[in-house]
Design a protein around this motif. Structure first.
Motif, PDB file in Angstrom:
ATOM      1  N   LEU A   1       0.829  -1.199   0.000  1.00 42.02           N
ATOM      2  CA  LEU A   1       0.000   0.000   0.000  1.00 42.02           C
ATOM      3  C   LEU A   1       0.871   1.259   0.000  1.00 42.02           C
ATOM      4  N   LYS A   2       1.959   1.211   0.732  1.00 43.47           N
ATOM      5  CA  LYS A   2       2.863   2.372   0.812  1.00 43.47           C
ATOM      6  C   LYS A   2       3.527   2.639  -0.554  1.00 43.47           C
ATOM      7  N   ASN A   3       4.059   1.576  -1.160  1.00 42.19           N
ATOM      8  CA  ASN A   3       4.829   1.729  -2.408  1.00 42.19           C
ATOM      9  C   ASN A   3       3.984   1.556  -3.674  1.00 42.19           C
ATOM     10  N   GLU A   4       2.744   1.167  -3.484  1.00 44.61           N
ATOM     11  CA  GLU A   4       1.806   0.906  -4.599  1.00 44.61           C
ATOM     12  C   GLU A   4       2.379  -0.091  -5.609  1.00 44.61           C
ATOM     13  N   THR A   5       2.938  -1.115  -5.094  1.00 45.18           N
ATOM     14  CA  THR A   5       3.472  -2.219  -5.884  1.00 45.18           C
ATOM     15  C   THR A   5       3.557  -3.462  -4.987  1.00 45.18           C
ATOM     16  N   PRO A   6       3.437  -4.666  -5.514  1.00 49.16           N
ATOM     17  CA  PRO A   6       3.241  -5.068  -6.909  1.00 49.16           C
ATOM     18  C   PRO A   6       1.818  -4.767  -7.405  1.00 49.16           C
ATOM     19  N   GLU A   7       1.789  -4.265  -8.639  1.00 49.50           N
ATOM     20  CA  GLU A   7       0.504  -3.930  -9.256  1.00 49.50           C
ATOM     21  C   GLU A   7       0.145  -4.971 -10.314  1.00 49.50           C
ATOM     22  N   ILE A   8      -1.145  -5.281 -10.411  1.00 49.07           N
ATOM     23  CA  ILE A   8      -1.622  -6.211 -11.444  1.00 49.07           C
ATOM     24  C   ILE A   8      -1.887  -5.415 -12.721  1.00 49.07           C
ATOM     25  N   LEU A   9      -1.204  -5.796 -13.783  1.00 51.29           N
ATOM     26  CA  LEU A   9      -1.384  -5.118 -15.072  1.00 51.29           C
ATOM     27  C   LEU A   9      -1.821  -6.159 -16.112  1.00 51.29           C
ATOM     28  N   ILE A  10      -2.854  -5.847 -16.843  1.00 49.22           N
ATOM     29  CA  ILE A  10      -3.367  -6.772 -17.873  1.00 49.22           C
ATOM     30  C   ILE A  10      -3.645  -5.957 -19.131  1.00 49.22           C
ATOM     31  N   ASP A  11      -3.313  -6.524 -20.292  1.00 56.33           N
ATOM     32  CA  ASP A  11      -3.529  -5.756 -21.524  1.00 56.33           C
ATOM     33  C   ASP A  11      -5.029  -5.609 -21.814  1.00 56.33           C
ATOM     34  N   HIS A  12      -5.352  -4.547 -22.563  1.00 55.05           N
ATOM     35  CA  HIS A  12      -6.754  -4.165 -22.799  1.00 55.05           C
ATOM     36  C   HIS A  12      -7.562  -5.308 -23.433  1.00 55.05           C
ATOM     37  N   GLU A  13      -6.960  -5.974 -24.437  1.00 58.41           N
ATOM     38  CA  GLU A  13      -7.697  -7.024 -25.153  1.00 58.41           C
ATOM     39  C   GLU A  13      -8.093  -8.166 -24.206  1.00 58.41           C
ATOM     40  N   THR A  14      -7.166  -8.548 -23.342  1.00 52.89           N
ATOM     41  CA  THR A  14      -7.465  -9.629 -22.389  1.00 52.89           C
ATOM     42  C   THR A  14      -8.541  -9.175 -21.409  1.00 52.89           C
ATOM     43  N   ILE A  15      -8.454  -7.916 -20.972  1.00 51.23           N
ATOM     44  CA  ILE A  15      -9.471  -7.403 -20.042  1.00 51.23           C
ATOM     45  C   ILE A  15     -10.862  -7.494 -20.676  1.00 51.23           C
ATOM     46  N   VAL A  16     -10.960  -7.080 -21.929  1.00 55.29           N
ATOM     47  CA  VAL A  16     -12.272  -7.092 -22.600  1.00 55.29           C
ATOM     48  C   VAL A  16     -12.765  -8.530 -22.773  1.00 55.29           C
ATOM     49  N   LYS A  17     -11.879  -9.406 -23.270  1.00 55.74           N
ATOM     50  CA  LYS A  17     -12.312 -10.791 -23.554  1.00 55.74           C
ATOM     51  C   LYS A  17     -12.596 -11.584 -22.280  1.00 55.74           C
ATOM     52  N   ALA A  18     -11.765 -11.400 -21.261  1.00 53.61           N
ATOM     53  CA  ALA A  18     -11.960 -12.157 -20.013  1.00 53.61           C
ATOM     54  C   ALA A  18     -13.111 -11.570 -19.200  1.00 53.61           C
ATOM     55  N   GLY A  19     -13.400 -10.288 -19.438  1.00 50.18           N
ATOM     56  CA  GLY A  19     -14.480  -9.632 -18.695  1.00 50.18           C
ATOM     57  C   GLY A  19     -15.851 -10.198 -19.052  1.00 50.18           C
TER      58      GLY A  19
END
Ligand code: 13P
Ligand code: SF4
Length: 326
Positions: A291-309
């Motif tokens: 929370l302090k360092n704001e990492t590790p962050e989950i990053l996912i590419d847009h196409e995967t977000i749309v298809k998996a959503g």
């Protein structure tokens, strides 16, 4: 104090860290979501504790700018897919899931191609890429409802948990094709040990998570998701329970029913094999640092977000229509 490489000063207590986490949460408009399998300190500090379905819904509804997901990777990924504009943090990036790992995307793609004409229902414990190949997602809370939403003669591939799939086949009279995956924590729970516990504790009810193997489920008085097991122990009149699932849920069971006794399978004091090693990778220190360092962050590419959503949103829609969630 925590030094730059993240080692905690022995003098810093959990209470100090919890105080700082609360401060950071306010400053950063952050919400902490925790699964029932997290260590008790994390469950107690979380804004919301729940099972997979409840956590997905909480992630989709929050107004927070940051979601700290105290759980495992696929859960944080699901939160990111449902709230792509939020920053989603996972205190320990290596907190994976043996069940999700038992379904490698490329092998699963070949399996689907080899069995054309099937609807693909995937348990939420899978990677984002596997979700993109699925028609609808389910959790252990809504698996029967999701499967029942398809005609009885629908040809279905169910992945990745063969135990949950076999259980749903048995209660729906279907013969869904099952991917051969399992959770190493639930799959290793020993039915002989369960029988011994039942014989030694004839007054105790056996409650089990559907990720357990068939022989254990066949002996159970009640089968349900983590949240369903907890609810059952609250409203049921028994005083003692043999609990066949990950041990983290006992914290909430004891909090809700201090007068009841919970015997975990296996009940051997020297064995912690019903602890999920991935869930237990998250600690209060890691939560604070993340929370302090704001990492590790989950990053996912847009196409995967749309298809998996799409299949996740379909799951939430069916669950809402069935009044499983609001
Ligand atoms: P729940 O759906 O009960 O939260 O299950 C999640 C999980 O990982 C069980 O092992
Ligand atoms: Fe995955 Fe099993 Fe751990 Fe649940 S208990 S997160 S299914 S490894």
């Amino acid at each position: 104090m925590i030094n730059p490489i993240g080692r905690r000063n022995q003098m810093e207590s959990d209470a100090e860290l919890i105080f700082k986490i609360k401060q950071l949460q306010k400053e950063k408009n952050a919400i902490v979501l925790a699964h029932y399998y997290q260590v008790p300190e994390i469950q107690d500090i979380a804004d919301f504790v729940g099972d997979s379905l409840q956590l997905s819904q909480a992630a989709s509804k929050t107004n927070a700018d940051i979601i700290v997901f105290a759980g495992v990777h696929f859960m944080a990924e699901t939160a990111k897919i449902l709230s792509p504009d939020k920053k989603v943090l996972l205190p320990e990036l290596n907190a994976g899931c043996s069940l999700a790992d038992s379904c490698p995307p490329e092998a699963f793609r070949r399996f689907i191609e080899a069995n054309p004409g099937h609807t693909v229902i995937s348990y939420i414990n899978c990677s984002a890429v596997v979700k993109t190949m699925s028609d609808v997602i389910c959790t252990s809370s809504n698996a029967k409802t999701i499967v029942d939403s398809f005609p009885q003669n629908e040809q279905i591939i169910f992945a990745p948990d063969k135990n949950l799939g076999a259980y749903i086949n048995s209660i729906t009279g279907r013969s869904m094709m099952l991917w051969d995956g399992s959770c190493h924590v639930h799959n290793q729970l020993n039915d002989e040990k369960v029988i011994q516990l039942r014989v030694a504790n004839p007054d105790a009810k056996l409650i089990a998570h559907p990720e357990c193997r068939g022989p254990i489920l066949a002996l159970a008085d009640f089968i349900g998701s983590t949240a369903a097991l907890l609810e059952y122990t609250k409203r049921d009149s028994s005083r003692r329970y043999i609990v066949a699932t990950e041990g983290g849920i006992i914290h909430q069971m004891k909090k809700a029913s201090a007068d009841k006794e919970f015997i975990v399978v296996p009940a051997d004091e020297t064995c912690s094999c019903n602890d999920c090693p991935f869930m237990k990778m998250n600690t209060i220190e890691k939560l604070y640092l993340c929370l302090k360092n704001e990492t590790p962050e989950i990053l996912i590419d847009h196409e995967t977000i749309v298809k998996a959503g799409k299949p996740i949103l379909k799951m939430l829609e069916i669950s809402r229509a069935a009044n499983l969630i609001k």
